[in-house]
Motif scaffolding. Sequence first.
Motif, PDB file in Angstrom:
ATOM      1  N   ASP A 168      44.502  35.130  45.335  1.00  6.17           N
ATOM      2  CA  ASP A 168      44.285  33.752  45.807  1.00  6.17           C
ATOM      3  C   ASP A 168      42.855  33.284  45.548  1.00  6.17           C
ATOM      4  O   ASP A 168      42.631  32.136  45.157  1.00  6.17           O
ATOM      5  N   ASN A 169      41.885  34.169  45.774  1.00  3.46           N
ATOM      6  CA  ASN A 169      40.481  33.813  45.534  1.00  3.46           C
ATOM      7  C   ASN A 169      40.244  33.521  44.057  1.00  3.46           C
ATOM      8  O   ASN A 169      39.517  32.582  43.714  1.00  3.46           O
ATOM      9  N   LEU A 170      40.835  34.321  43.183  1.00  2.00           N
ATOM     10  CA  LEU A 170      40.714  34.063  41.748  1.00  2.00           C
ATOM     11  C   LEU A 170      41.361  32.729  41.371  1.00  2.00           C
ATOM     12  O   LEU A 170      40.802  31.961  40.583  1.00  2.00           O
ATOM     13  N   ALA A 171      42.511  32.448  41.937  1.00  2.00           N
ATOM     14  CA  ALA A 171      43.185  31.179  41.654  1.00  2.00           C
ATOM     15  C   ALA A 171      42.345  30.000  42.143  1.00  2.00           C
ATOM     16  O   ALA A 171      42.266  28.969  41.469  1.00  2.00           O
ATOM     17  N   THR A 172      41.703  30.158  43.278  1.00  2.00           N
ATOM     18  CA  THR A 172      40.877  29.096  43.843  1.00  2.00           C
ATOM     19  C   THR A 172      39.714  28.729  42.931  1.00  2.00           C
ATOM     20  O   THR A 172      39.346  27.552  42.834  1.00  2.00           O
ATOM     21  N   ILE A 173      39.150  29.713  42.243  1.00  2.00           N
ATOM     22  CA  ILE A 173      38.013  29.418  41.368  1.00  2.00           C
ATOM     23  C   ILE A 173      38.434  29.190  39.911  1.00  2.00           C
ATOM     24  O   ILE A 173      37.619  29.190  39.007  1.00  2.00           O
ATOM     25  N   GLY A 174      39.749  28.981  39.723  1.00  2.00           N
ATOM     26  CA  GLY A 174      40.233  28.563  38.414  1.00  2.00           C
ATOM     27  C   GLY A 174      40.637  29.676  37.463  1.00  2.00           C
ATOM     28  O   GLY A 174      40.815  29.436  36.282  1.00  2.00           O
ATOM     29  N   LYS A 175      40.787  30.900  37.942  1.00  2.00           N
ATOM     30  CA  LYS A 175      41.193  32.022  37.098  1.00  2.00           C
ATOM     31  C   LYS A 175      42.368  32.762  37.744  1.00  2.00           C
ATOM     32  O   LYS A 175      42.244  33.890  38.196  1.00  2.00           O
ATOM     33  N   PRO A 176      43.526  32.116  37.801  1.00  2.00           N
ATOM     34  CA  PRO A 176      44.664  32.750  38.463  1.00  2.00           C
ATOM     35  C   PRO A 176      45.086  34.038  37.750  1.00  2.00           C
ATOM     36  O   PRO A 176      44.937  34.177  36.542  1.00  2.00           O
ATOM     37  N   VAL A 177      45.584  34.985  38.529  1.00  2.00           N
ATOM     38  CA  VAL A 177      46.096  36.241  37.990  1.00  2.00           C
ATOM     39  C   VAL A 177      47.508  35.961  37.473  1.00  2.00           C
ATOM     40  O   VAL A 177      48.338  35.417  38.201  1.00  2.00           O
ATOM     41  N   VAL A 178      47.749  36.312  36.221  1.00  2.00           N
ATOM     42  CA  VAL A 178      49.072  36.059  35.651  1.00  2.00           C
ATOM     43  C   VAL A 178      50.116  36.928  36.347  1.00  2.00           C
ATOM     44  O   VAL A 178      49.818  38.002  36.862  1.00  2.00           O
ATOM     45  N   GLU A 179      51.339  36.438  36.368  1.00  2.00           N
ATOM     46  CA  GLU A 179      52.407  37.095  37.110  1.00  2.00           C
ATOM     47  C   GLU A 179      52.605  38.554  36.689  1.00  2.00           C
ATOM     48  O   GLU A 179      52.804  39.417  37.541  1.00  2.00           O
ATOM     49  N   ASN A 180      52.544  38.836  35.394  1.00  2.00           N
ATOM     50  CA  ASN A 180      52.724  40.212  34.936  1.00  2.00           C
ATOM     51  C   ASN A 180      51.661  41.156  35.518  1.00  2.00           C
ATOM     52  O   ASN A 180      51.963  42.293  35.863  1.00  2.00           O
ATOM     53  N   ASP A 181      50.421  40.681  35.635  1.00  2.00           N
ATOM     54  CA  ASP A 181      49.367  41.495  36.224  1.00  2.00           C
ATOM     55  C   ASP A 181      49.585  41.681  37.722  1.00  2.00           C
ATOM     56  O   ASP A 181      49.269  42.733  38.275  1.00  2.00           O
ATOM     57  N   GLN A 182      50.127  40.660  38.376  1.00  2.00           N
ATOM     58  CA  GLN A 182      50.428  40.791  39.803  1.00  2.00           C
ATOM     59  C   GLN A 182      51.514  41.838  40.025  1.00  2.00           C
ATOM     60  O   GLN A 182      51.421  42.634  40.953  1.00  2.00           O
ATOM     61  N   ILE A 183      52.504  41.837  39.173  1.00  2.00           N
ATOM     62  CA  ILE A 183      53.617  42.786  39.306  1.00  2.00           C
ATOM     63  C   ILE A 183      53.139  44.193  38.992  1.00  2.00           C
ATOM     64  O   ILE A 183      53.464  45.149  39.700  1.00  2.00           O
ATOM     65  N   PHE A 184      52.334  44.324  37.926  1.00  2.00           N
ATOM     66  CA  PHE A 184      51.852  45.631  37.510  1.00  2.00           C
ATOM     67  C   PHE A 184      51.011  46.252  38.581  1.00  2.00           C
ATOM     68  O   PHE A 184      51.102  47.367  38.970  1.00  2.00           O
TER      69      PHE A 184
END
Length: 74
Positions: free
Chosen positions: A58-74
């Motif tokens: 969420d913090n990464l998404a807030t500053i404009g660098k969201p974690v891609v879904e594949n990385d979240q799953i991995f």
Amino acid sequence: MGQIIGPQTSHAAWNALENILSASSKARIMQLSLAFETTRKGSLTMMEYILKLKTLSDNLATIGKPVVENDQIF
């Protein structure tokens, strides 16, 4: 703040401020990304582990660098 006192126009002042803040933003992105990539469950409960990863994501998404879904799953 001395870097934004010298510019003659508001546009130049905003550009100077953006340059100052972008360096710290890049450092913050690197810090959060590294924390996300190296977080291990260890002795955390599953809920604490997932919450920690979600907070970093969420913090990464807030500053404009969201974690891609594949990385979240991995």
